[in-house]
Write a protein that holds these residues in place. Sequence first.
Motif, short mmCIF file in Angstrom:
data_model
loop_
_atom_site.label_atom_id
_atom_site.label_comp_id
_atom_site.label_asym_id
_atom_site.label_seq_id
_atom_site.Cartn_x
_atom_site.Cartn_y
_atom_site.Cartn_z
N ARG A 142 2.74 2.90 3.52
CA ARG A 142 3.41 1.85 4.27
C ARG A 142 4.47 2.42 4.89
O ARG A 142 5.13 2.24 6.04
CB ARG A 142 3.89 0.81 3.29
CG ARG A 142 4.80 1.22 2.41
CD ARG A 142 5.22 -0.15 1.50
NE ARG A 142 6.37 0.23 0.52
CZ ARG A 142 6.08 0.75 -0.73
NH1 ARG A 142 4.90 1.17 -0.99
NH2 ARG A 142 7.16 1.01 -1.49
N HIS A 175 0.89 -1.31 0.00
CA HIS A 175 -0.24 -0.01 -0.06
C HIS A 175 0.86 1.14 0.01
O HIS A 175 1.91 1.10 0.68
CB HIS A 175 -0.93 -0.05 1.41
CG HIS A 175 -2.05 0.98 1.12
ND1 HIS A 175 -1.85 2.33 1.32
CD2 HIS A 175 -3.48 0.91 0.93
CE1 HIS A 175 -2.97 2.80 1.12
NE2 HIS A 175 -3.94 1.82 1.10
N CYS A 191 1.17 -2.95 6.49
CA CYS A 191 1.66 -3.10 5.02
C CYS A 191 2.49 -4.26 4.85
O CYS A 191 3.20 -4.20 3.81
CB CYS A 191 1.60 -1.85 4.41
SG CYS A 191 0.26 -0.59 4.65
#
Length: 282
Positions: A207, A204, A217
Motif C-alpha cells: 500500500r 496489503h 489498498c
Amino acid sequence: MAEAEEERAPPSDEEQQQQQQQQLSSSAGGPDTQPTVPTEGTEERAAEVGAARPQRSDIYVEPSLDQFKIRRFFVLRPGTLKQAIKDIEAAVDEEVDGSVHSIWLMAEVDHWNNEKEHLVLITDNSLLVFKYDFVMFNCEQIQRIPLNIIDRIAHGPFSFPKLSLLQREGEGLRVFWDRLREPSFTSRWNPFATDLPCITFTDHPVRSISDTFASLCDIQNFQERLKEAAQKAHAMKPFPGKANGVLVLKQQIHIETYVGVMSFLGNQNKLGYCMARGNLGF
C-alpha cells in the motif's frame, strides 16, 4: 694571397647522434613548449562531463531491506495488475452482480490468522472476492457475497485470547452477513473452512509503494464504499427476515487462535502472496 678554403671535415658519429636528439626533442616539445590552447568546443564538452559526474552529495544510496522485499511482489510487475483487473472483470456476471463500482487490493486474514492476497470488487449487487494468481494470470477462486445480506461492518485493531502466543499489528475490517448464525465448532477449528458468515480484511503490504496502490489498498475508503453499496442494495432488494440497513461498529477484530505456528511461519514468509522467492515464484 691564396684563397683556398679548407674543406670541412665530416661530422663524427657522436655529433650526428647529438643533432638527431636535438631534432627529436624540438619536434616533441621541450620544457619550454607552450600548452595547447583548448578550443571552445573542448571546454564545453569538459564542462558537460564534469556536470554529469556525481558529486559526493549525489552518491546513490541502496534501498532499505523493506523496500527490497516489497519489490518482490508480483503484483508490482509492470502490466500485471492491469491484466489481473481485466481478467476478474471478465468473470463478473452482469445479470447477477450488475456493473462494477470499484476495485480493491486487499489481504484477507482468516480465522486461523493466515494472510491471503485478494482482489475485491464492489458491484451493484455483490461483494466479489477473488483469489488471483499473479504469476500465472489465473483466477483460482471467486467468493460472491450478496450486498443485501450484509448486516454489520466492524473496524478496529486485532485482538487474540489472553493465553494466545500470537499478535498482529494494524487494524482490520470484518464484514458479517448472518448475525443469527454463529460459526460451528467444527468450522472454527477447521483451517480450511469456507462456510463462516464473515470475512476479514487488512492492509496489503504494497500500500505504501505509490499513490496508485495507496488508493487501491485504502481500507477506510473501502469501508465507506462498501457501506454505501450495501445500503443501496438493501433499499433496492430487501432480504426477507433482515432489517434494512448496515450497522457499522468500531470494535476489536477478535481472532480465536492460541498457538498458530503454521500461520506465524506462513505470514512471516508471505506464503499467502505471489512473490519472487529466489529462483522460484509463487
